[in-house]
Structures are given as C-alpha cells and as structure tokens.
Design a protein around this motif. Sequence first.
Motif, PDB file in Angstrom:
ATOM      1  N   PRO A   4       0.964  -1.127   0.149  1.00  0.00           N
ATOM      2  CA  PRO A   4       0.153   0.044  -0.126  1.00  0.00           C
ATOM      3  C   PRO A   4       0.967   1.233  -0.065  1.00  0.00           C
ATOM      4  N   GLY A   5       0.281   2.281  -0.770  1.00  0.00           N
ATOM      5  CA  GLY A   5       0.893   3.403  -0.753  1.00  0.00           C
ATOM      6  C   GLY A   5       2.073   3.606  -1.676  1.00  0.00           C
ATOM      7  N   LEU A   6       2.604   2.655  -2.496  1.00  0.00           N
ATOM      8  CA  LEU A   6       3.295   2.505  -3.438  1.00  0.00           C
ATOM      9  C   LEU A   6       3.020   3.764  -4.516  1.00  0.00           C
ATOM     10  N   LEU A   7       3.945   4.393  -4.833  1.00  0.00           N
ATOM     11  CA  LEU A   7       3.697   5.321  -6.147  1.00  0.00           C
ATOM     12  C   LEU A   7       4.550   5.132  -7.494  1.00  0.00           C
ATOM     13  N   ARG A   8       5.733   4.407  -7.363  1.00  0.00           N
ATOM     14  CA  ARG A   8       6.527   4.017  -8.572  1.00  0.00           C
ATOM     15  C   ARG A   8       7.281   2.943  -8.196  1.00  0.00           C
ATOM     16  N   VAL A   9       7.768   2.117  -9.267  1.00  0.00           N
ATOM     17  CA  VAL A   9       8.664   0.910  -9.342  1.00  0.00           C
ATOM     18  C   VAL A   9       9.587   1.206 -10.436  1.00  0.00           C
ATOM     19  N   GLU A  10      10.863   0.863  -9.873  1.00  0.00           N
ATOM     20  CA  GLU A  10      11.766   0.864 -11.190  1.00  0.00           C
ATOM     21  C   GLU A  10      12.943  -0.220 -10.798  1.00  0.00           C
ATOM     22  N   VAL A  11      12.929  -0.998 -11.933  1.00  0.00           N
ATOM     23  CA  VAL A  11      13.874  -2.132 -12.034  1.00  0.00           C
ATOM     24  C   VAL A  11      14.850  -2.065 -12.893  1.00  0.00           C
ATOM     25  N   SER A  12      16.160  -2.249 -12.528  1.00  0.00           N
ATOM     26  CA  SER A  12      17.268  -2.041 -13.454  1.00  0.00           C
ATOM     27  C   SER A  12      18.194  -3.613 -13.667  1.00  0.00           C
ATOM     28  N   SER A  13      18.352  -3.871 -14.717  1.00  0.00           N
ATOM     29  CA  SER A  13      18.960  -5.135 -14.862  1.00  0.00           C
ATOM     30  C   SER A  13      20.271  -4.963 -15.774  1.00  0.00           C
ATOM     31  N   TYR A  54       9.170   3.708  -4.669  1.00  0.00           N
ATOM     32  CA  TYR A  54       8.989   5.008  -4.320  1.00  0.00           C
ATOM     33  C   TYR A  54       7.864   5.261  -3.301  1.00  0.00           C
ATOM     34  N   PHE A  55       7.791   6.023  -2.499  1.00  0.00           N
ATOM     35  CA  PHE A  55       6.665   6.345  -1.742  1.00  0.00           C
ATOM     36  C   PHE A  55       6.564   8.002  -1.278  1.00  0.00           C
ATOM     37  N   ALA A  56       5.488   8.427  -0.844  1.00  0.00           N
ATOM     38  CA  ALA A  56       5.307   9.778  -0.540  1.00  0.00           C
ATOM     39  C   ALA A  56       6.250  10.320   0.564  1.00  0.00           C
ATOM     40  N   ASP A  57       6.493   9.304   1.561  1.00  0.00           N
ATOM     41  CA  ASP A  57       7.284   9.824   2.593  1.00  0.00           C
ATOM     42  C   ASP A  57       7.635   8.630   3.326  1.00  0.00           C
ATOM     43  N   LYS A  58       8.624   8.849   4.340  1.00  0.00           N
ATOM     44  CA  LYS A  58       9.233   7.581   5.250  1.00  0.00           C
ATOM     45  C   LYS A  58       8.030   6.763   5.948  1.00  0.00           C
ATOM     46  N   THR A  59       7.039   7.707   6.621  1.00  0.00           N
ATOM     47  CA  THR A  59       5.885   6.901   7.389  1.00  0.00           C
ATOM     48  C   THR A  59       5.333   6.053   6.261  1.00  0.00           C
ATOM     49  N   THR A  60       4.694   6.540   5.452  1.00  0.00           N
ATOM     50  CA  THR A  60       4.302   5.609   4.082  1.00  0.00           C
ATOM     51  C   THR A  60       5.014   4.529   3.947  1.00  0.00           C
ATOM     52  N   MET A  61       6.328   4.454   3.728  1.00  0.00           N
ATOM     53  CA  MET A  61       7.262   3.421   3.261  1.00  0.00           C
ATOM     54  C   MET A  61       7.395   2.306   4.451  1.00  0.00           C
ATOM     55  N   ASP A  62       7.406   3.104   5.642  1.00  0.00           N
ATOM     56  CA  ASP A  62       7.471   2.201   7.011  1.00  0.00           C
ATOM     57  C   ASP A  62       6.173   1.212   7.291  1.00  0.00           C
ATOM     58  N   LYS A  63       5.173   2.103   6.562  1.00  0.00           N
ATOM     59  CA  LYS A  63       4.016   1.230   6.898  1.00  0.00           C
ATOM     60  C   LYS A  63       3.487  -0.008   5.980  1.00  0.00           C
ATOM     61  N   ALA A  64       3.901   0.726   4.638  1.00  0.00           N
ATOM     62  CA  ALA A  64       4.081  -0.438   3.701  1.00  0.00           C
ATOM     63  C   ALA A  64       4.544  -1.678   3.531  1.00  0.00           C
ATOM     64  N   SER A 106       3.055  -3.750   6.343  1.00  0.00           N
ATOM     65  CA  SER A 106       1.819  -4.169   5.890  1.00  0.00           C
ATOM     66  C   SER A 106       1.881  -5.695   5.319  1.00  0.00           C
ATOM     67  N   GLU A 107       0.606  -6.362   5.250  1.00  0.00           N
ATOM     68  CA  GLU A 107       0.841  -7.958   5.115  1.00  0.00           C
ATOM     69  C   GLU A 107       1.577  -8.158   3.864  1.00  0.00           C
ATOM     70  N   LYS A 108       1.449  -7.273   2.748  1.00  0.00           N
ATOM     71  CA  LYS A 108       1.884  -7.658   1.583  1.00  0.00           C
ATOM     72  C   LYS A 108       3.594  -7.206   1.533  1.00  0.00           C
ATOM     73  N   GLY A 109       3.841  -6.273   2.482  1.00  0.00           N
ATOM     74  CA  GLY A 109       5.439  -5.942   2.812  1.00  0.00           C
ATOM     75  C   GLY A 109       5.930  -7.110   3.520  1.00  0.00           C
ATOM     76  N   THR A 110       5.154  -7.518   4.378  1.00  0.00           N
ATOM     77  CA  THR A 110       6.115  -8.773   5.324  1.00  0.00           C
ATOM     78  C   THR A 110       5.915 -10.064   4.394  1.00  0.00           C
ATOM     79  N   ARG A 111       5.271 -10.153   3.657  1.00  0.00           N
ATOM     80  CA  ARG A 111       5.171 -11.271   2.832  1.00  0.00           C
ATOM     81  C   ARG A 111       6.353 -11.372   1.918  1.00  0.00           C
ATOM     82  N   ALA A 112       6.383  -9.858   1.166  1.00  0.00           N
ATOM     83  CA  ALA A 112       7.592  -9.839   0.207  1.00  0.00           C
ATOM     84  C   ALA A 112       8.937 -10.019   0.850  1.00  0.00           C
ATOM     85  N   GLY A 113       9.095  -9.328   2.170  1.00  0.00           N
ATOM     86  CA  GLY A 113      10.137  -9.823   3.055  1.00  0.00           C
ATOM     87  C   GLY A 113      10.352 -11.105   3.023  1.00  0.00           C
TER      88      GLY A 113
END
Length: 121
Positions: free
Chosen positions: A39-48, A66-76, A79-86
């Motif tokens: 949640p809160g993700l604004l943009r993604v960039e992948v380089s290979s 990319y996120f609007a701010d650090k608080t939004t990134m921390d919450k993301a 989050s359930e999706k963030g912890t599963r990604a981890g």
Amino acid sequence: LPTLTPRMYKLTILFRHPPDITKFEKTWPDFIHFAEAMPGLLRVEVSSSLSGPQGPVEFYKIHEFYFADKTTMDKAMMSEKGTRAGGVLQVLAPGGYVLLFADAQEDIPRPPAEPPEADKK
C-alpha cells in the motif's frame, strides 16, 4: 535549472549476482507479486544487466520502490504485502542483497528542446 518533484522516499534493493540465476528468476515473480502490491507505493523501477566503466559490477539487479514519505514506506513494509515480500526476499536472495532508504527527488520531464544545430542557421 531542472524542476524537481517534491521529495519522495525510496526503498532500494541491490541484488548481488545469485549463485543460481535460474532459481532466482523463477522466484522473482513471487517477490514482485507481494512487493509491488504494498500500500502507498507510487512508483517502481527495476534495473538489470548492470555494468560500469570497468565492466561487470557486483550487482545483478536493482529494484526501487517510491513512496510519498518515510512514514508511508514504513507502513508499507510492515503491511501484510510488505511482510510477505520480505519473507520471499529471504528465499530469493538469502544474504545476497543490500537495502537502502533514501530521500529522493527527480527532474520533472520537460518538452524536448530544439536540437543544437537549429541555432546555427
């Protein structure tokens, strides 16, 4: 001077070359499924296919979120999706990555300028 976007906050994952590229690429979509649904993700960039002036570098892939701010990134990330990604990240590249957090700005795209040869008429 370039016009910069308002500040954003960025999570960067630098992936080192995996010992088994086939396994890495097979697991990669599982990571993307959760990470890019945070949640809160604004943009993604992948380089290979990374290289430098001296040739190959130690990193295989860079994934930036990319996120609007650090608080939004921390919450993301919490989050359930963030912890599963981890969790998938631990399987994807155990000990083979670096996480970076950064305050980021970027140049806002502008219309292209006249080519330099147009001034020589």
